[in-house]
Scaffold this motif. Structure first.
Motif, PDB file in Angstrom:
ATOM      1  N   GLU A 369     -56.554   7.603 -22.390  1.00  0.00           N
ATOM      2  CA  GLU A 369     -56.717   6.426 -21.530  1.00  0.00           C
ATOM      3  C   GLU A 369     -56.700   6.615 -20.354  1.00  0.00           C
ATOM      4  OE1 GLU A 369     -54.150   2.148 -21.516  1.00  0.00           O
ATOM      5  OE2 GLU A 369     -53.404   3.943 -22.832  1.00  0.00           O
ATOM      6  N   LEU A 370     -57.537   5.950 -19.498  1.00  0.00           N
ATOM      7  CA  LEU A 370     -57.512   5.961 -18.025  1.00  0.00           C
ATOM      8  C   LEU A 370     -57.256   4.606 -17.634  1.00  0.00           C
ATOM      9  CD1 LEU A 370     -59.805   8.272 -18.882  1.00  0.00           C
ATOM     10  CD2 LEU A 370     -60.489   7.878 -16.593  1.00  0.00           C
ATOM     11  N   ARG A 371     -56.115   4.353 -16.547  1.00  0.00           N
ATOM     12  CA  ARG A 371     -55.680   3.063 -16.123  1.00  0.00           C
ATOM     13  C   ARG A 371     -55.810   2.941 -14.884  1.00  0.00           C
ATOM     14  NH1 ARG A 371     -49.859   2.571 -19.377  1.00  0.00           N
ATOM     15  NH2 ARG A 371     -50.757   2.699 -21.454  1.00  0.00           N
ATOM     16  N   GLU A 372     -56.734   1.874 -14.562  1.00  0.00           N
ATOM     17  CA  GLU A 372     -56.910   1.679 -12.900  1.00  0.00           C
ATOM     18  C   GLU A 372     -57.190   2.883 -12.134  1.00  0.00           C
ATOM     19  OE1 GLU A 372     -57.425  -1.268 -10.980  1.00  0.00           O
ATOM     20  OE2 GLU A 372     -57.367  -2.214 -13.157  1.00  0.00           O
ATOM     21  N   VAL A 373     -58.006   3.984 -12.555  1.00  0.00           N
ATOM     22  CA  VAL A 373     -58.367   4.872 -11.708  1.00  0.00           C
ATOM     23  C   VAL A 373     -59.260   4.853 -10.404  1.00  0.00           C
ATOM     24  CG1 VAL A 373     -59.392   7.329 -11.945  1.00  0.00           C
ATOM     25  CG2 VAL A 373     -57.807   6.319 -13.927  1.00  0.00           C
ATOM     26  N   ASN A 388     -60.820   1.619 -15.876  1.00  0.00           N
ATOM     27  CA  ASN A 388     -60.209   1.352 -17.233  1.00  0.00           C
ATOM     28  C   ASN A 388     -61.042   1.985 -18.502  1.00  0.00           C
ATOM     29  OD1 ASN A 388     -57.522   0.131 -16.316  1.00  0.00           O
ATOM     30  ND2 ASN A 388     -59.021  -1.318 -15.259  1.00  0.00           N
ATOM     31  N   LEU A 389     -60.366   2.739 -19.307  1.00  0.00           N
ATOM     32  CA  LEU A 389     -61.028   3.271 -20.204  1.00  0.00           C
ATOM     33  C   LEU A 389     -60.071   3.522 -21.487  1.00  0.00           C
ATOM     34  CD1 LEU A 389     -63.788   4.096 -21.690  1.00  0.00           C
ATOM     35  CD2 LEU A 389     -63.517   6.440 -20.641  1.00  0.00           C
ATOM     36  N   THR A 390     -60.323   3.492 -22.790  1.00  0.00           N
ATOM     37  CA  THR A 390     -59.673   3.782 -23.855  1.00  0.00           C
ATOM     38  C   THR A 390     -60.392   4.418 -24.773  1.00  0.00           C
ATOM     39  OG1 THR A 390     -57.886   1.896 -23.277  1.00  0.00           O
ATOM     40  CG2 THR A 390     -57.935   3.144 -25.495  1.00  0.00           C
ATOM     41  N   ILE A 391     -60.139   5.667 -25.075  1.00  0.00           N
ATOM     42  CA  ILE A 391     -60.535   6.482 -26.338  1.00  0.00           C
ATOM     43  C   ILE A 391     -59.608   6.554 -27.444  1.00  0.00           C
ATOM     44  CG2 ILE A 391     -61.948   8.575 -26.918  1.00  0.00           C
ATOM     45  CD1 ILE A 391     -62.620   8.723 -24.019  1.00  0.00           C
ATOM     46  N   VAL A 397     -67.124   9.947 -28.576  1.00  0.00           N
ATOM     47  CA  VAL A 397     -67.504   8.851 -27.532  1.00  0.00           C
ATOM     48  C   VAL A 397     -68.812   9.803 -26.540  1.00  0.00           C
ATOM     49  CG1 VAL A 397     -67.313   7.699 -25.449  1.00  0.00           C
ATOM     50  CG2 VAL A 397     -65.416   7.686 -27.302  1.00  0.00           C
ATOM     51  N   GLY A 398     -69.881   9.279 -26.437  1.00  0.00           N
ATOM     52  CA  GLY A 398     -70.925   9.952 -25.645  1.00  0.00           C
ATOM     53  C   GLY A 398     -70.903   9.139 -24.134  1.00  0.00           C
TER      54      GLY A 398
END
Length: 612
Positions: A369-373, A388-391, A397-398
């Motif tokens: 998870e990336l939060r407000e990077v 913001n990104l959640t895997i 994921v590509g």
């Protein structure tokens, strides 16, 4: 060397490398003192004692000669033949004992040094190498690899050079001068006063000259490093130079750096000529005054011939020893400058470090998870502004998009090769900024576009993913990556040395070695950075199943420019300007008719078919 033998050897010598990297002093003397104090205080004390005792004994040689001369004078001229209770032959035997004792102590010094200097050099290299490896990718991008390796070797050798001059040449001079003051006092306090005044003036002037000499030496060392780095860079790219017919240009380009090196070398050497002129005049002045006064007092009857011999011999012993030290001055300041320049380069603070008391990363599911990077490069180029990104755990994921969209930067943030200016990157809910880098790297396996290959055996390169693996485990991973077949075709099999940067392997073979290495590492998170770019059609077919086996049960992040390599991913993210502008499966993105669909229609080919 076979893999099992290598692992056994590593276990035997693991104790040497168990200590963690520690900050390096930026200046030479604190660095040297730290090495000596921590590991070699006892042996260094014995070395110093051997020099002090040996030189102390040797310094009494003029006094024994004085006694022999006085005894001979008494024997031939009717004087006292039992000087201080000893005759001519008694003093001669004592003179032999002085020669034997001093030479014996010097041999003791050499024996102790056999077990000291190589160990100091090895420890200096280990300390610099350990700290060097902790630098961020940005550091290695800014410095020549060859130059860094050269500086570690040169710096460690310079440590020995500085220690040898200080503990041998300098100590011998100091002991000799101390004994000479006492012996000259026995002839006349005037001689001791002359020597004491000369010592004060000589040391003060030498210290003043040394400061300037050190500055010039640092500049020369820096010039030598720059020219060496350019030479290594040219050698590394010899094929490129030949291919573009730029040999003459490279000679001229290198010539600028060699001219700069020559200029700084001349400045240092001219200054050292001036230093030696000062030392020569100082030594001649000391010799002249001592011998002149001794001649005058002997002729006046105030000194015996033996006392004249004492003054004369001591004066020449001092001059020879000090002159030898002056000859060593060039080496001393060159070594000091080399070590200083090496420490300046290697000892820079680490850009990315573990927080105090950081725990190890515990990865069970592999969610990311990336939060407000927010992230920008040092030159101000902004890449992410609140990403913001959640895997999900186990999701494949590509990442696609034009160059500069942020794909590689996202992977580097996940590997903590960069730290975001703001925001958090989490794995299984744990902020990677607050766990150890070692455990983070252990949790992630990567197959890069240009896989790193050591100039070692192919077996060692595969086993790098798990050093405790046996040969059969290495072979099993190689078979899964379809690498075992081409390896066993070599006469030496898994003991085949692959050459610098794997030059003896094809691009596809290097890629399969990298896949086998990742399989053996068996991490929960997998990164594929254009992992198929070096493969021909036959190799693509061979490792298609291997790649899917590698991805099975893992969280996968794959960067791709050829879209057909990621059509089977669970989700595809299209990045543009540091933002996710489209996401979905391959079919969903095609149905959208957006940027991904446009890019897809301009491409064809690939090897990763969509998983049905």
């Amino acid at each position: 060397m076979r893999i099992d033998d290598l692992n056994r050897q590593n276990r035997d010598f693991a104790w040497e490398d168990a200590e963690p990297a520690r900050p390096l002093p930026a200046r030479p003397f604190p660095f040297i003192w730290g090495l000596v104090r921590e590991k070699f205080a006892g042996r260094m004390t014995l070395l110093l004692l051997a020099v002090v005792i040996g030189q102390g004994i040797e310094a009494f040689e003029p006094y024994a000669l004085k006694a022999v001369v006085d005894a001979l004078t008494g024997e031939t001229g009717g004087g006292d033949t039992q000087i201080h209770g000893l005759g001519v032959f008694g003093w001669f035997v004592l003179l032999l004992a002085i020669w034997l004792g001093s030479m014996g102590m010097y041999r003791v010094h050499q024996i102790i040094d056999v077990y000291t200097s190589p160990s100091i050099r090895a420890l200096a290299q280990k300390r610099m190498f350990s700290w060097l490896l902790g630098h961020s990718p940005r550091y290695f991008q800014d410095n020549f690899a060859g130059k860094l390796g050269q500086k570690i070797k040169q710096g460690a050798n310079a440590v020995l050079g500085v220690i040898e001059i200080l503990t041998w040449d300098v100590v011998r001079v100091l002991v000799l001068l101390a004994v000479a003051l006492v012996l000259l006092w026995t002839a006349s306090p005037l001689f001791s006063a002359v020597l004491a005044v000369w010592m004060v003036v000589y040391v003060a002037m030498s210290a003043w000259l040394a400061r300037h000499c050190f500055t010039l030496s640092e500049k020369m060392s820096d010039a030598v490093s720059s020219s060496s780095g350019r030479i290594i860079d040219a050698i590394t790219n010899a094929d490129l130079i030949r291919g573009f017919a730029r040999t003459a240009f490279e000679r001229r380009f290198l010539g600028h750096y060699l001219n700069d090196e020559r200029f700084h070398s001349r400045r240092l050497r001219w200054f050292l000529v001036a230093v030696r002129v000062f030392q020569m005049l100082s030594i001649i002045a000391l010799l002249g005054v001592l011998v002149w006064v001794a001649i005058a007092r002997t002729l006046a009857g105030g000194m015996s011939v033996g006392e004249f011999t004492l003054v004369f011999t001591l004066a020449f012993q001092i001059s020879n020893t000090v002159w030898h030290l002056s000859d060593r001055l060039l080496s001393f300041f060159e070594e000091l400058g080399t070590l200083s320049e090496a420490l300046d380069l290697v000892s820079a603070p680490h850009e990315i470090t573990d927080t105090t008391g950081a725990p190890a990363l515990r990865v069970q599911a592999g969610g990311i998870e990336l939060r407000e990077v927010h992230f920008s490069f040092a030159d101000g180029t902004r890449v992410f502004n609140g990403l913001n990104l959640t895997i999900r755990p186990g999701e494949k994921v590509g990442l696609v998009g034009r160059s500069g969209a942020g794909k590689s930067t996202l992977v580097k943030l996940l590997r903590r090769q960069y730290d975001p200016q703001y925001g958090r990157v989490l794995i299984d809910g744990q902020d990677i900024a607050h766990v150890t880098l070692e455990s983070l790297n252990q949790a992630i396996a990567e197959v890069p576009q240009q896989p790193g290959v050591f100039h070692r055996t192919v077996g060692e390169n595969i086993a790098y993913g798990r050093p405790d693996a046996g040969l059969e485990e290495v072979r099993a991973a190689a078979r899964q990556a379809h690498a075992d077949e081409f390896i066993m075709k070599r006469p030496t099999g898994y003991d085949t040395v692959v050459g610098e940067q794997g030059v003896k392997l094809s691009g596809g073979e290097r890629q399969r070695v990298a896949i086998a290495r990742a399989l053996l590492k068996d991490s929960r998170i997998l990164i594929l950075d254009e992992a198929t770019s070096a493969l021909d059609s036959e190799s693509e077919h061979l490792i298609q199943e291997a790649l899917w086996n590698l991805m099975e049960g893992r969280t996968v992040l794959a960067i791709a420019h050829r879209l057909s390599t990621i059509t089977g991913m669970d989700r595809i993210l299209y990045l543009e300007g540091g933002k996710v502008v489209e996401e979905g499966s391959h079919s969903e993105l095609l149905a959208m008719g957006g940027r991904y669909a446009q890019l897809w229609h301009r491409q064809s080919g690939g090897f990763l078919a969509a998983a049905e």
